[in-house]
Design a protein around this motif. Sequence first.
Motif, short mmCIF file in Angstrom:
data_model
loop_
_atom_site.label_atom_id
_atom_site.label_comp_id
_atom_site.label_asym_id
_atom_site.label_seq_id
_atom_site.Cartn_x
_atom_site.Cartn_y
_atom_site.Cartn_z
N GLU A 1 -3.27 -7.26 -10.95
CA GLU A 1 -2.69 -7.48 -9.61
C GLU A 1 -1.22 -7.08 -9.61
O GLU A 1 -0.46 -7.53 -10.47
CB GLU A 1 -2.86 -8.96 -9.26
CG GLU A 1 -2.18 -9.40 -8.01
CD GLU A 1 -3.07 -9.32 -6.79
OE1 GLU A 1 -3.99 -10.14 -6.70
OE2 GLU A 1 -2.83 -8.47 -5.92
N ARG A 2 -0.85 -6.22 -8.67
CA ARG A 2 0.56 -5.84 -8.59
C ARG A 2 1.36 -6.94 -7.92
O ARG A 2 0.92 -7.51 -6.92
CB ARG A 2 0.71 -4.54 -7.80
CG ARG A 2 1.99 -3.83 -8.14
CD ARG A 2 2.06 -2.49 -7.50
NE ARG A 2 0.72 -1.93 -7.30
CZ ARG A 2 0.51 -0.81 -6.61
NH1 ARG A 2 1.51 -0.16 -6.11
NH2 ARG A 2 -0.71 -0.34 -6.44
N ASN B 1 -2.99 4.17 0.82
CA ASN B 1 -2.62 3.17 -0.20
C ASN B 1 -1.47 2.30 0.32
O ASN B 1 -0.33 2.41 -0.13
CB ASN B 1 -2.18 3.86 -1.50
CG ASN B 1 -3.32 4.57 -2.18
OD1 ASN B 1 -4.36 3.97 -2.46
ND2 ASN B 1 -3.15 5.85 -2.44
N ARG C 1 1.42 -8.38 -4.31
CA ARG C 1 1.84 -7.37 -3.33
C ARG C 1 0.92 -7.32 -2.12
O ARG C 1 1.34 -7.06 -0.99
CB ARG C 1 1.91 -6.00 -4.04
CG ARG C 1 2.26 -4.82 -3.14
CD ARG C 1 3.60 -4.98 -2.50
NE ARG C 1 3.92 -3.91 -1.55
CZ ARG C 1 3.59 -3.95 -0.27
NH1 ARG C 1 2.93 -4.98 0.24
NH2 ARG C 1 3.95 -2.97 0.54
N ARG C 2 -0.36 -7.58 -2.34
CA ARG C 2 -1.33 -7.48 -1.24
C ARG C 2 -1.14 -8.56 -0.17
O ARG C 2 -1.74 -8.48 0.91
CB ARG C 2 -2.76 -7.57 -1.78
CG ARG C 2 -3.20 -6.28 -2.34
CD ARG C 2 -4.60 -6.33 -2.92
NE ARG C 2 -4.92 -5.04 -3.49
CZ ARG C 2 -5.39 -4.02 -2.77
NH1 ARG C 2 -5.65 -4.14 -1.49
NH2 ARG C 2 -5.62 -2.85 -3.34
N GLU C 3 -0.35 -9.55 -0.47
CA GLU C 3 -0.10 -10.59 0.53
C GLU C 3 1.03 -10.20 1.47
O GLU C 3 1.29 -10.89 2.45
CB GLU C 3 0.24 -11.90 -0.17
CG GLU C 3 -0.90 -12.44 -1.01
CD GLU C 3 -1.30 -13.83 -0.55
OE1 GLU C 3 -1.18 -14.15 0.65
OE2 GLU C 3 -1.73 -14.59 -1.42
N TYR D 1 -0.47 -0.66 -0.06
CA TYR D 1 0.30 -1.55 -0.93
C TYR D 1 1.07 -0.81 -2.02
O TYR D 1 1.71 -1.42 -2.86
CB TYR D 1 -0.62 -2.64 -1.49
CG TYR D 1 -1.22 -3.44 -0.36
CD1 TYR D 1 -0.40 -4.27 0.42
CD2 TYR D 1 -2.56 -3.32 -0.02
CE1 TYR D 1 -0.92 -4.96 1.50
CE2 TYR D 1 -3.09 -4.01 1.06
CZ TYR D 1 -2.26 -4.83 1.81
OH TYR D 1 -2.77 -5.51 2.89
N ASN D 2 1.01 0.52 -1.97
CA ASN D 2 1.93 1.32 -2.80
C ASN D 2 3.30 1.42 -2.13
O ASN D 2 4.27 1.82 -2.78
CB ASN D 2 1.43 2.76 -2.96
CG ASN D 2 0.39 2.88 -4.05
OD1 ASN D 2 -0.09 1.88 -4.55
ND2 ASN D 2 0.03 4.10 -4.39
N TYR E 1 3.88 -2.01 5.23
CA TYR E 1 3.38 -0.63 5.05
C TYR E 1 3.47 0.04 6.42
O TYR E 1 3.57 -0.62 7.45
CB TYR E 1 1.93 -0.61 4.52
CG TYR E 1 1.02 -1.60 5.21
CD1 TYR E 1 0.51 -1.33 6.47
CD2 TYR E 1 0.70 -2.82 4.61
CE1 TYR E 1 -0.30 -2.24 7.12
CE2 TYR E 1 -0.10 -3.74 5.26
CZ TYR E 1 -0.61 -3.43 6.50
OH TYR E 1 -1.39 -4.34 7.15
#
Length: 95
Positions: A3-4, A53, A11-13, A55-56, A17
């Motif tokens: 998980e990043r 992407n 990061r996904r929370e 969450y990049n 973006y």
Amino acid sequence: MVERMYLGIPRREIPWYPQIDYERCIGCLTCVKHCPHNVYGTEGNPAKPVVVNPYNCIVGCSSCAKLCPSEAIKFPSKDELREILKNLRGKYGLG
Ligand code: SF4
Ligand code: SF4
């Protein structure tokens, strides 16, 4: 897959973006060429940018939006981001 994280928060929370307004987008692909983080891909003919992407995307960066000639790329405001991060820090007990 690992998980990043961003400052201790997954990061996904973090909903940071680009969001593309396709009514405004003229398909110049400046955003796609500019971003070095593989956030964008393209789709269709003629090609339009798509966020592949999300969450990049670097939290707090909005340089592609600034370069867009049509003001077609939106992000949360910096105030909204501050509030989101504050709430997430609370959720993860980060003080
Ligand atoms: S820079 Fe703006 S107008 Fe150009 S492709 Fe990206 S979103 Fe569309
Ligand atoms: S804001 Fe920055 S990192 Fe995010 S998509 Fe645009 S150029 Fe890439």
